[in-house]
Design a protein around this motif. Structure first.
Motif: not given
Length: 166
Positions: A117-141
């Motif tokens: 259906l051409n949708f998905g998530d966009i996850e952001f890795d930020t400076a100082g965050s743990d790798i794999g910590d994807s709390d900052l994400a646009l879900r279902g875009i």
């Protein structure tokens, strides 16, 4: 809706796409058919009335539809020239934001239904965050790869402005 600060330019604003809701309902709707299937099998073996199993299926599927609608309305995303803001919650509000300058990686994820259906998530890795910590994400875009490319262009332009255009 997040407040746009002085000097910020709105790049994108939205919610999870309706396609995300459809995929959620498809997945959980199939699970919701299990009581009906069990009822049909038990009806053949015993004299258990199938009406109770049918009612359980209808209630479960109605709950799935309501939950999908709430989950979609519960999320609001804003991307500006300076920040990425993820706001979730209806009764309780949870807002996470990160400065564009702190974003190191922009990743996309698409599941089976997302690919179709051409949708998905966009996850952001930020400076100082743990790798794999994807709390900052646009879900279902909708069309996450185009959105990622647009964000990458904005990051590149911002980098060029701060480094003097070199």
């Amino acid at each position: 809706m997040a407040e746009i600060l002085d000097g910020e330019k709105l790049i994108w604003q939205g919610r999870p796409t309706w396609k995300w809701s459809v995929s959620f309902m498809l997945k959980w709707g199939l699970v919701g058919l299990l009581p009906l299937i069990i009822g049909i099998l038990l009806d053949r073996i015993t004299n258990v009335p199938i009406a109770w199993f049918f009612a359980a299926t209808v209630i479960f599927i109605a709950g799935v539809v309501v939950l999908a609608w709430i989950k979609r309305l519960d999320s609001h995303y804003t991307v500006t020239s300076r920040r990425v803001i993820v706001r979730r919650g209806i009764a309780n509000r949870n807002e996470r934001s990160a400065s564009i300058d702190r974003i190191q990686n922009v990743n996309t994820k698409q599941g089976f239904y997302g690919r179709i259906l051409n949708f998905g998530d966009i996850e952001f890795d930020t400076a100082g965050s743990d790798i794999g910590d994807s709390d900052l994400a646009l879900r279902g875009i909708n069309d996450p790869h185009d959105m990622r490319d647009m964000l990458d262009r904005e990051l590149l332009q911002r980098e060029q402005r701060t480094s003097g255009g070199l």
